[in-house]
Design a protein around this motif. Structure first.
Motif, PDB file in Angstrom:
ATOM      1  N   UNK A 257       8.712  14.804  -8.059  1.00  0.00           N
ATOM      2  CA  UNK A 257       9.009  15.351  -9.381  1.00  0.00           C
ATOM      3  C   UNK A 257       9.589  14.300 -10.314  1.00  0.00           C
ATOM      4  N   UNK A 258       9.910  13.139  -9.776  1.00  0.00           N
ATOM      5  CA  UNK A 258      10.415  12.038 -10.585  1.00  0.00           C
ATOM      6  C   UNK A 258       9.406  10.899 -10.572  1.00  0.00           C
ATOM      7  N   UNK A 259       9.292  10.212 -11.687  1.00  0.00           N
ATOM      8  CA  UNK A 259       8.327   9.117 -11.801  1.00  0.00           C
ATOM      9  C   UNK A 259       8.897   7.854 -11.164  1.00  0.00           C
ATOM     10  N   UNK A 260       8.135   7.262 -10.254  1.00  0.00           N
ATOM     11  CA  UNK A 260       8.647   6.042  -9.598  1.00  0.00           C
ATOM     12  C   UNK A 260       8.367   4.801 -10.424  1.00  0.00           C
ATOM     13  N   UNK A 261       9.046   3.733 -10.071  1.00  0.00           N
ATOM     14  CA  UNK A 261       8.780   2.414 -10.612  1.00  0.00           C
ATOM     15  C   UNK A 261       8.135   1.562  -9.524  1.00  0.00           C
ATOM     16  N   UNK A 262       7.457   0.499  -9.941  1.00  0.00           N
ATOM     17  CA  UNK A 262       6.743  -0.348  -8.991  1.00  0.00           C
ATOM     18  C   UNK A 262       7.489  -1.658  -8.790  1.00  0.00           C
ATOM     19  N   UNK A 263       7.424  -2.152  -7.554  1.00  0.00           N
ATOM     20  CA  UNK A 263       8.032  -3.448  -7.235  1.00  0.00           C
ATOM     21  C   UNK A 263       7.011  -4.582  -7.295  1.00  0.00           C
ATOM     22  N   UNK A 264       5.752  -4.259  -7.716  1.00  0.00           N
ATOM     23  CA  UNK A 264       4.678  -5.259  -7.753  1.00  0.00           C
ATOM     24  C   UNK A 264       4.022  -5.250  -9.131  1.00  0.00           C
ATOM     25  N   UNK A 265       3.034  -6.160  -9.325  1.00  0.00           N
ATOM     26  CA  UNK A 265       2.268  -6.218 -10.568  1.00  0.00           C
ATOM     27  C   UNK A 265       1.257  -5.075 -10.619  1.00  0.00           C
ATOM     28  N   UNK A 266       0.581  -4.919 -11.773  1.00  0.00           N
ATOM     29  CA  UNK A 266      -0.378  -3.820 -11.933  1.00  0.00           C
ATOM     30  C   UNK A 266      -1.533  -3.937 -10.950  1.00  0.00           C
ATOM     31  N   UNK A 267      -2.039  -5.165 -10.741  1.00  0.00           N
ATOM     32  CA  UNK A 267      -3.158  -5.351  -9.814  1.00  0.00           C
ATOM     33  C   UNK A 267      -2.730  -5.024  -8.385  1.00  0.00           C
ATOM     34  N   UNK A 268      -1.556  -5.524  -7.995  1.00  0.00           N
ATOM     35  CA  UNK A 268      -1.048  -5.217  -6.666  1.00  0.00           C
ATOM     36  C   UNK A 268      -0.754  -3.731  -6.517  1.00  0.00           C
ATOM     37  N   UNK A 269      -0.274  -3.126  -7.605  1.00  0.00           N
ATOM     38  CA  UNK A 269       0.014  -1.698  -7.560  1.00  0.00           C
ATOM     39  C   UNK A 269      -1.256  -0.892  -7.356  1.00  0.00           C
ATOM     40  N   UNK A 270      -2.353  -1.295  -8.014  1.00  0.00           N
ATOM     41  CA  UNK A 270      -3.634  -0.616  -7.823  1.00  0.00           C
ATOM     42  C   UNK A 270      -4.095  -0.722  -6.375  1.00  0.00           C
ATOM     43  N   UNK A 271      -3.936  -1.902  -5.799  1.00  0.00           N
ATOM     44  CA  UNK A 271      -4.338  -2.090  -4.405  1.00  0.00           C
ATOM     45  C   UNK A 271      -3.543  -1.176  -3.472  1.00  0.00           C
ATOM     46  N   UNK A 272      -2.239  -1.105  -3.667  1.00  0.00           N
ATOM     47  CA  UNK A 272      -1.414  -0.267  -2.795  1.00  0.00           C
ATOM     48  C   UNK A 272      -1.672   1.218  -3.023  1.00  0.00           C
ATOM     49  N   UNK A 273      -2.036   1.593  -4.272  1.00  0.00           N
ATOM     50  CA  UNK A 273      -2.388   2.991  -4.511  1.00  0.00           C
ATOM     51  C   UNK A 273      -3.659   3.367  -3.775  1.00  0.00           C
ATOM     52  N   UNK A 274      -4.656   2.467  -3.809  1.00  0.00           N
ATOM     53  CA  UNK A 274      -5.907   2.726  -3.077  1.00  0.00           C
ATOM     54  C   UNK A 274      -5.639   2.782  -1.582  1.00  0.00           C
ATOM     55  N   UNK A 275      -4.821   1.853  -1.090  1.00  0.00           N
ATOM     56  CA  UNK A 275      -4.497   1.864   0.339  1.00  0.00           C
ATOM     57  C   UNK A 275      -3.754   3.129   0.732  1.00  0.00           C
ATOM     58  N   UNK A 276      -2.837   3.562  -0.126  1.00  0.00           N
ATOM     59  CA  UNK A 276      -2.111   4.785   0.175  1.00  0.00           C
ATOM     60  C   UNK A 276      -3.016   6.000   0.178  1.00  0.00           C
ATOM     61  N   UNK A 277      -3.957   6.058  -0.766  1.00  0.00           N
ATOM     62  CA  UNK A 277      -4.891   7.182  -0.798  1.00  0.00           C
ATOM     63  C   UNK A 277      -5.783   7.191   0.435  1.00  0.00           C
TER      64      UNK A 277
END
Length: 749
Positions: free
Chosen positions: A664-684
């Motif tokens: 319910x709360x929006x998180x912040x990222x500890x990585x760059x946008x490209x790295x964040x996209x990679x981790x989002x895909x990996x998480x999915x």
């Protein structure tokens, strides 16, 4: 009768005069009788003393050499007498039958070594103890004894409760206890082992030829009747002879002193594990090990070893070398330290299955554990000292000792046993100690008070106490506590404190695979530090209680649902549904939601990492973040828009909104946008594996269809290639002629 009485009196008077008159050639004589010693002297007689000084008695002769009596130590000067060199001391009682039985062998042992020549090829005589080739100057090794009846307090101070007891000291400090068979051969083996460790390579590889007990001579260069195999490693001679010592129980041959207080006698559980008998690392060096010496000294003994596997060309190995040498020096007399050159011992390193260099392993009795901490001197020494405690086995504690232990230890594993606990159970428990080095301690108890405190009703039972809060190992039968991998897995999930400090060594263990409530604290403000840490711990305890209740409620709902299915199937008399309902299994091991952990980090020490990773300045005050390392996300704000602070209320109000799905709360990222996209895909992909597999199959099929279409389009329509002909410069035919019969085959004028 009247005439006989004066004659008797006259005879008695003459006899008394004869006894009282000393001979002119001796002022003092000693007259032995059957039971007493009568001392005659012309000088005043001193008050009687408790014992005679053995050093003043005449010595003996062995191999033609005058042997002085061995040292009889005094309790008052015991520490001063043994402060220099090695001292092999016999603690005995003059009334002990076993002490009297071993006395001739002890005397012969002393005479043999006193007259022995360390270097047989030398021409120097052993008669003069000032010679460098005599026993005492060469080894600085001494024999002595102590009467525990006359000096009982000294014997008790050195933990001597049975006679005879043989202890070895070096420069006044205890080294080891002789536990082998009490005869001449056993004692000699112990001495040979000690001498080899003092002067490596100085003792015969085949052993020595011992004299008969009470004999006055033996051939100096004679070979033993039964040669013994000794490892001649330069610095490992002490451990080499350990496996040849006969380990037998001496309970039947030792007499417990009736003069000792009863409180010093304590029953202990008998273990089938042999304790190390060799004195470790007397030279304070790292021993180079070969494949053969590794098998002899490490894998076939109970001696603990700390071993480095390296290659000379490795830069990390070269950087480790100075600290490793210093650590070995620090562990002198405490732990064996070794090293293996994997460029030379390739087969050994292959058998150990190394993954890189350097690799540091701790071995004991065939078991091993890898050291994965930092390689600084302090880190290595700290691990080694903790490993030494493991060699002592699982400690027994009662309620009082456990309470005292809780004041210094945050995590304690407790093994409850009773009279029916088997040797197999204790052996399985002993195996676990290696894996706990540097993490937690394990103790055993049969205390009724502790069993009542932790509500133990079945034995054996294993639990972990973290800050006094118990967590139980689920065992359906006693054999479950002997399942090494299952128990170790449970220990690994519970050996961290409730709120541990995040360090470089344990960071992966704390952060990976879970949400972590991380308090960023500083010791610069001691009062705030203590309060903040207590608030985080209180929040952790309350959260754990709520999670436990939620877990129990969820499992109860599953059990109720299963029971409803069973009752419904029984009402309809549907045997197939009844079997299906009864086969439903309810897991009691794992909670479905992502685990939440708690920790704190020193904000001053890790200031740069905290600033670059989370954008938090420590100088602005202590804060709390909730970190999701797997997805490289974190939360540092509450629902109201303020920072999460080290407060029980702030943490517990924010945490449920983060663990909900979706958050319910929006998180912040500890990585760059490209790295964040990679981790989002990996998480999915990890969250929906079957959907991911289907999508991959669809992509592969689509790519194959598209590629096939492109190939067909490139080839063009069927038959358009003219039967294999091709066009050059816009002309038709193979050589530019038409397809008909004209001038292609004819002549051209």
């Amino acid at each position: 009768m009247r005439s006989l009485l004066p004659a008797s009196l006259l005879s008695l008077l003459l006899l008394s005069s004869a006894i009282a008159a000393p001979p002119p050639e001796a002022a003092d004589t000693v007259s032995p009788t059957a039971d007493t010693l009568t001392i005659q002297t012309s000088a005043p007689i001193d008050p009687p003393i408790a014992s005679l000084d053995v050093d003043s008695t005449p010595g003996t002769v062995f191999n033609g050499v005058q042997v002085p009596p061995f040292k009889e130590l005094s309790g008052d000067n015991f520490d001063d007498d043994i402060k220099d060199g090695y001292w092999f001391v016999k603690f005995h009682s003059p009334y002990c039958p076993h002490c009297l039985a071993i006395a001739p062998a002890w005397q012969t042992l002393y005479e043999y070594y006193y007259t022995s020549k360390p270097l047989q090829s030398s021409s120097q005589s052993a008669d003069s103890q000032s010679s460098l080739n005599s026993f005492h100057p060469y080894y600085n090794f001494h024999f002595a004894s102590l009467d525990c009846v006359a000096h009982g307090s000294t014997c008790e101070a050195h933990d001597v409760h049975a006679y005879p007891t043989f202890l070895l000291y070096k420069d006044g400090k205890f080294v080891k206890k002789y536990t082998g068979k009490k005869d001449l051969a056993g004692l000699s083996g112990f001495v040979e082992e000690s001498l080899e460790s003092i002067r490596p390579g100085s003792r015969s590889k085949e052993g020595v030829k011992l004299p008969e007990v009470g004999a006055a001579a033996v051939a100096a260069a004679a070979r033993p009747d039964i040669p013994v195999a000794k490892d001649k490693d330069a610095a490992g001679g002490a451990a080499a002879g350990a496996k040849h010592n006969e380990q037998v129980a001496q309970g039947a041959t030792e007499t417990i002193s009736s003069k000792l207080p009863k409180s010093t006698l304590k029953a202990t559980k008998i273990s089938n594990n042999l304790k190390p008998t060799a004195s470790p690392n007397l030279l304070g060096t790292s021993v180079p090990l070969s494949g053969e010496s590794f098998q002899t000294l490490v894998t076939t003994t109970q001696d603990p070893w700390f071993i480095k596997f390296y290659v000379p060309w490795c830069h990390h190995c070269q950087a480790l070398a100075p600290n490793w040498a210093e650590m070995a020096k620090e562990m002198a007399g405490k732990m064996n330290v070794g090293e293996v050159n994997c460029d030379v011992e390739t087969r050994l390193c292959k058998d150990v299955r190394l993954r890189g260099y350097p690799t540091i392993l701790f071995f004991r009795g065939g078991e091993r554990v890898e050291y994965d901490g930092l390689r600084g001197l302090g880190d290595l020494v700290s691990f080694a000292k903790k490993a030494i405690v493991v060699g002592e086995g699982v400690k027994y504690v009662d309620a009082a000792a456990f309470k005292e232990m809780e004041e210094t230890e945050e995590v304690i594993f407790v093994y409850f046993y009773d009279h029916a606990t088997t040797t197999e159970d204790f052996t399985a428990m002993e195996r676990l100690t290696l894996s706990l080095i540097g993490h937690a301690k394990i103790v055993k108890t049969d205390s009724a008070l502790l069993a009542e405190r932790f509500k133990i009703t079945t034995w054996p039972r294993l639990l972990v106490s973290r800050d006094g809060r118990p967590t139980y190992f689920t065992a359906l039968a006693p054999k479950d506590t002997r399942d090494y991998r299952k128990v170790l897995g449970w220990m690994q999930s519970n050996w961290l404190p409730i709120v541990p400090e995040l360090t470089a060594t344990n960071s992966r263990e704390i952060m990976d695979g879970k949400l972590v409530v991380l308090g960023i604290l500083t010791r610069d403000r001691p009062e705030d530090f203590v309060i903040s840490k207590r608030e985080i711990k209180n929040a952790a305890l309350e959260w754990m209680d709520k999670q436990t209740q939620a877990f129990q409620l969820e499992r109860q709902e599953l059990r109720d649902a299963k029971q409803l299915r069973i009752e419904e199937a029984e009402d309809r008399n549907d045997q197939r549904s009844l079997r299906a309902a009864k086969s439903i299994r309810i897991s009691m091991d794992k909670y479905e939601r992502k685990e939440v952990g708690f920790a704190w980090v020193d904000g001053v020490f890790w200031e740069r990492w905290i600033r670059t990773t989370y954008g938090i300045e420590v100088k602005d005050g202590e804060k709390v973040i909730v970190n999701d390392e797997d997805n490289r996300k974190y939360w540092d704000m509450t629902a109201s828009g303020g920072f999460i602070v080290p407060s029980r209320t702030s943490i517990l109000e924010t945490l449920p909104k983060i663990v909900s799905s979706p958050p319910k709360l929006t998180p912040k990222s500890t990585t760059s946008n490209l790295e964040n996209l990679f981790f989002q895909i990996r998480g999915a992909c990890s969250g929906h594996p079957w959907v991911t597999i289907g999508a991959l199959i669809g992509i592969i099929v689509s790519a194959a269809i598209w590629g096939r279409g492109r190939i067909r389009k490139a080839r063009g329509p069927s038959g358009s290639s003219g039967g294999g002909f091709f066009q050059l410069d816009g002309k038709e035919g193979l050589l530019g002629g038409g397809g008909g019969g004209g001038g292609a085959n004819g002549k051209v004028d």
